[in-house]
Design a protein around this motif. Sequence first.
Motif, PDB file in Angstrom:
ATOM      1  N   GLY A   7      23.849  -9.829  14.301  1.00  0.00           N
ATOM      2  CA  GLY A   7      22.731 -10.672  13.868  1.00  0.00           C
ATOM      3  C   GLY A   7      21.866 -10.089  12.786  1.00  0.00           C
ATOM      4  O   GLY A   7      20.723 -10.504  12.609  1.00  0.00           O
ATOM      5  N   ILE A   8      22.412  -9.086  12.046  1.00  0.00           N
ATOM      6  CA  ILE A   8      21.611  -8.505  10.958  1.00  0.00           C
ATOM      7  C   ILE A   8      21.639  -9.462   9.769  1.00  0.00           C
ATOM      8  O   ILE A   8      22.687 -10.016   9.443  1.00  0.00           O
ATOM      9  CB  ILE A   8      22.214  -7.144  10.520  1.00  0.00           C
ATOM     10  N   LEU A   9      20.493  -9.632   9.129  1.00  0.00           N
ATOM     11  CA  LEU A   9      20.444 -10.556   7.987  1.00  0.00           C
ATOM     12  C   LEU A   9      21.069  -9.899   6.773  1.00  0.00           C
ATOM     13  O   LEU A   9      20.655  -8.809   6.384  1.00  0.00           O
ATOM     14  CB  LEU A   9      18.978 -10.901   7.682  1.00  0.00           C
ATOM     15  N   PRO A  10      22.069 -10.548   6.170  1.00  0.00           N
ATOM     16  CA  PRO A  10      22.669  -9.919   4.998  1.00  0.00           C
ATOM     17  C   PRO A  10      21.753 -10.059   3.795  1.00  0.00           C
ATOM     18  O   PRO A  10      20.847 -10.905   3.781  1.00  0.00           O
ATOM     19  CB  PRO A  10      23.970 -10.699   4.807  1.00  0.00           C
ATOM     20  N   LEU A  11      22.012  -9.199   2.836  1.00  0.00           N
ATOM     21  CA  LEU A  11      21.170  -9.181   1.641  1.00  0.00           C
ATOM     22  C   LEU A  11      21.553 -10.363   0.761  1.00  0.00           C
ATOM     23  O   LEU A  11      22.493 -10.280  -0.015  1.00  0.00           O
ATOM     24  CB  LEU A  11      21.456  -7.861   0.920  1.00  0.00           C
ATOM     25  N   ILE A  12      20.905 -11.510   0.932  1.00  0.00           N
ATOM     26  CA  ILE A  12      21.192 -12.629   0.032  1.00  0.00           C
ATOM     27  C   ILE A  12      19.867 -13.148  -0.519  1.00  0.00           C
ATOM     28  O   ILE A  12      18.831 -13.050   0.131  1.00  0.00           O
ATOM     29  CB  ILE A  12      21.976 -13.780   0.708  1.00  0.00           C
ATOM     30  N   ALA A  13      19.973 -13.658  -1.702  1.00  0.00           N
ATOM     31  CA  ALA A  13      18.753 -14.185  -2.312  1.00  0.00           C
ATOM     32  C   ALA A  13      19.036 -15.621  -2.753  1.00  0.00           C
ATOM     33  O   ALA A  13      20.146 -15.926  -3.149  1.00  0.00           O
ATOM     34  CB  ALA A  13      18.381 -13.344  -3.518  1.00  0.00           C
ATOM     35  N   VAL A  14      18.038 -16.492  -2.597  1.00  0.00           N
ATOM     36  CA  VAL A  14      18.213 -17.855  -3.098  1.00  0.00           C
ATOM     37  C   VAL A  14      17.136 -18.131  -4.143  1.00  0.00           C
ATOM     38  O   VAL A  14      16.039 -17.582  -4.065  1.00  0.00           O
ATOM     39  CB  VAL A  14      18.120 -18.902  -1.962  1.00  0.00           C
ATOM     40  N   GLU A  15      17.515 -18.893  -5.105  1.00  0.00           N
ATOM     41  CA  GLU A  15      16.537 -19.269  -6.141  1.00  0.00           C
ATOM     42  C   GLU A  15      16.191 -20.726  -5.947  1.00  0.00           C
ATOM     43  O   GLU A  15      17.055 -21.593  -6.081  1.00  0.00           O
ATOM     44  CB  GLU A  15      17.156 -19.097  -7.527  1.00  0.00           C
ATOM     45  N   ARG A  44      28.535 -10.829  14.402  1.00  0.00           N
ATOM     46  CA  ARG A  44      27.708 -12.009  14.662  1.00  0.00           C
ATOM     47  C   ARG A  44      26.770 -12.265  13.479  1.00  0.00           C
ATOM     48  O   ARG A  44      26.205 -11.318  12.936  1.00  0.00           O
ATOM     49  CB  ARG A  44      26.885 -11.759  15.917  1.00  0.00           C
ATOM     50  N   VAL A  45      26.616 -13.541  13.105  1.00  0.00           N
ATOM     51  CA  VAL A  45      25.698 -13.826  11.991  1.00  0.00           C
ATOM     52  C   VAL A  45      24.375 -14.297  12.586  1.00  0.00           C
ATOM     53  O   VAL A  45      24.331 -14.825  13.695  1.00  0.00           O
ATOM     54  CB  VAL A  45      26.283 -14.868  11.003  1.00  0.00           C
ATOM     55  N   PRO A  46      23.293 -14.093  11.869  1.00  0.00           N
ATOM     56  CA  PRO A  46      21.991 -14.448  12.430  1.00  0.00           C
ATOM     57  C   PRO A  46      21.875 -15.966  12.646  1.00  0.00           C
ATOM     58  O   PRO A  46      22.592 -16.740  12.018  1.00  0.00           O
ATOM     59  CB  PRO A  46      20.996 -13.981  11.382  1.00  0.00           C
ATOM     60  N   SER A  47      20.975 -16.331  13.492  1.00  0.00           N
ATOM     61  CA  SER A  47      20.787 -17.753  13.775  1.00  0.00           C
ATOM     62  C   SER A  47      20.213 -18.450  12.537  1.00  0.00           C
ATOM     63  O   SER A  47      19.586 -17.803  11.686  1.00  0.00           O
ATOM     64  CB  SER A  47      19.818 -17.907  14.944  1.00  0.00           C
ATOM     65  N   SER A  48      20.415 -19.768  12.477  1.00  0.00           N
ATOM     66  CA  SER A  48      19.918 -20.516  11.320  1.00  0.00           C
ATOM     67  C   SER A  48      18.397 -20.401  11.260  1.00  0.00           C
ATOM     68  O   SER A  48      17.799 -20.308  10.196  1.00  0.00           O
ATOM     69  CB  SER A  48      20.348 -21.980  11.420  1.00  0.00           C
TER      70      SER A  48
END
Length: 493
Positions: A7-15, A44-48
Amino acid sequence: MRRSPSGILPLIAVERDSRTPLYRQVYRAYREAIVEGRLRPGQRVPSSRALASELGISRIPIFSAFEQLLAEGYLEARVGSGTYVSRSLPAPAPPPAGRSAPPARPGPRPRPISRSPFVRNPPAPEPWNASNGAFRLSQPALEELPYDVWARLIRRHTRNPKRTLLGYSDARGRPGFREVLASYLRISRGVQCEADQLLVVSGSQQALQLCARVLLDPGSPVWVEEPGYAGARAAFEMEGPRLVPVPVDEEGLDVDAGIARCPRARAVYVTPSHQYPLGVTMSARRRLQLLDWARRAGAWIVEDDYDSEYRYESLPVSAIQGLDRDARVIYIGTFSKVLFPSLRVGYLVLPPDLVDPFTHVRGTLDIFPSTLYQAALEDFLAEGHFARHLRHMRAVYRERRGALVEALRAEFGASLDVLGAHAGMHLVMTLSPGLRDRAVAIEAARQGMSLMPLSACYLGRAQRRGFVLGYGSMPAREAGAAVTRLGKLVRYR
Ligand SMILES: Cc1ncc(COP(=O)(O)O)c(C=O)c1O
């Protein structure tokens, strides 16, 4: 399967201003992280909800992105447990040429400047340390630990912990723990000390390193036992001293030989209760002679008392520190042998004038020792569990030692030389000087045994050949078969 954080948040960025819709940006960022191997199958991916809050956007584009990733098979949903990177994906392929940055290659840089030859040129790991196979040194009988008691004490301190247990603490260690430890050392080891002379450290290895930092300068001559403990030599080497090997005979360190080689050494490292590796107990005559020399030379005595709680034919001998009238002995002990090595709890008893400099250096290294195990150990000692455990383990090791000696005599004959079997958790068997103990040990390691060659304990040319055999973790019933395998290896050579 390898474990990875969940559940760690990956390093992503949104513009937000981009012409690319938000859901598309999240989708691409996830797909890239999976394809490049930053997110691995099964992770596991973090929850929405968590992702939306972290990115500062609504959950709707995240639902859409996850839906797409699920449909394409990058993600899989497990009912009641969350969303994971699909386990059916192949291992990540290396990135296609030109797509991502090439691996870093070292450019010009300063060389490591440590004075230790081991830092400039790190030695290969010794093969006999690679496994916990038969004869492994320094490995206690872990199955005999009083787990119920230990778990109860840990629970006591973690269920509703005091704030002082969780915050920063005294660089010397918990005062209450030092009090009970000092009392134990006075009574059972003959050490003269008060709690404020104690420094709790991460195993005796850290204690040795602190001694080197505080007491030695580059080039300082230091006597070390020959043969001796390589871990101590490596710790001292960090400060670039001149190590002077001093032979050990049946009375322990040969003080006359040390004086003849280097009368004005800065310090001496000794294991007087059970010399490592030969197992000799230093005679009273030699102890007094060592103290007398140290006083006249103005030298420090570093006394490593690593396993003296276990003696099988007599009462434990008291420490040299207890005979010192001149405050020049630094006494080191550890819980690695009497409990278990992963505790990483050891201690120093310091002459009063060394307490401040040692505390300062300790504080700059890692601020203070981890407190939870100290709290549990304090109760373990104070409530009598430790004394009970030692009595039990003495009987366990006595039996293991007896089985090993008997098996060795049966395999190699009654004339075999066995040294140092009266104490501790290891003994030494010597072999004819022509036998290549190192070659046998390397072959033994290939077969899963952990056989320490005696010649590896020498700083200079090895005077004796043989093996240092640990029996702490070898049940008595397994000694016969292990020694038979050892016999075959020795004969084959
Ligand atoms: C002679 C000697 N001193 C010190 C140590 C290190 O023990 P610790 O686990 O406390 O660092 C060992 C470990 O085997 C040892 O044999």
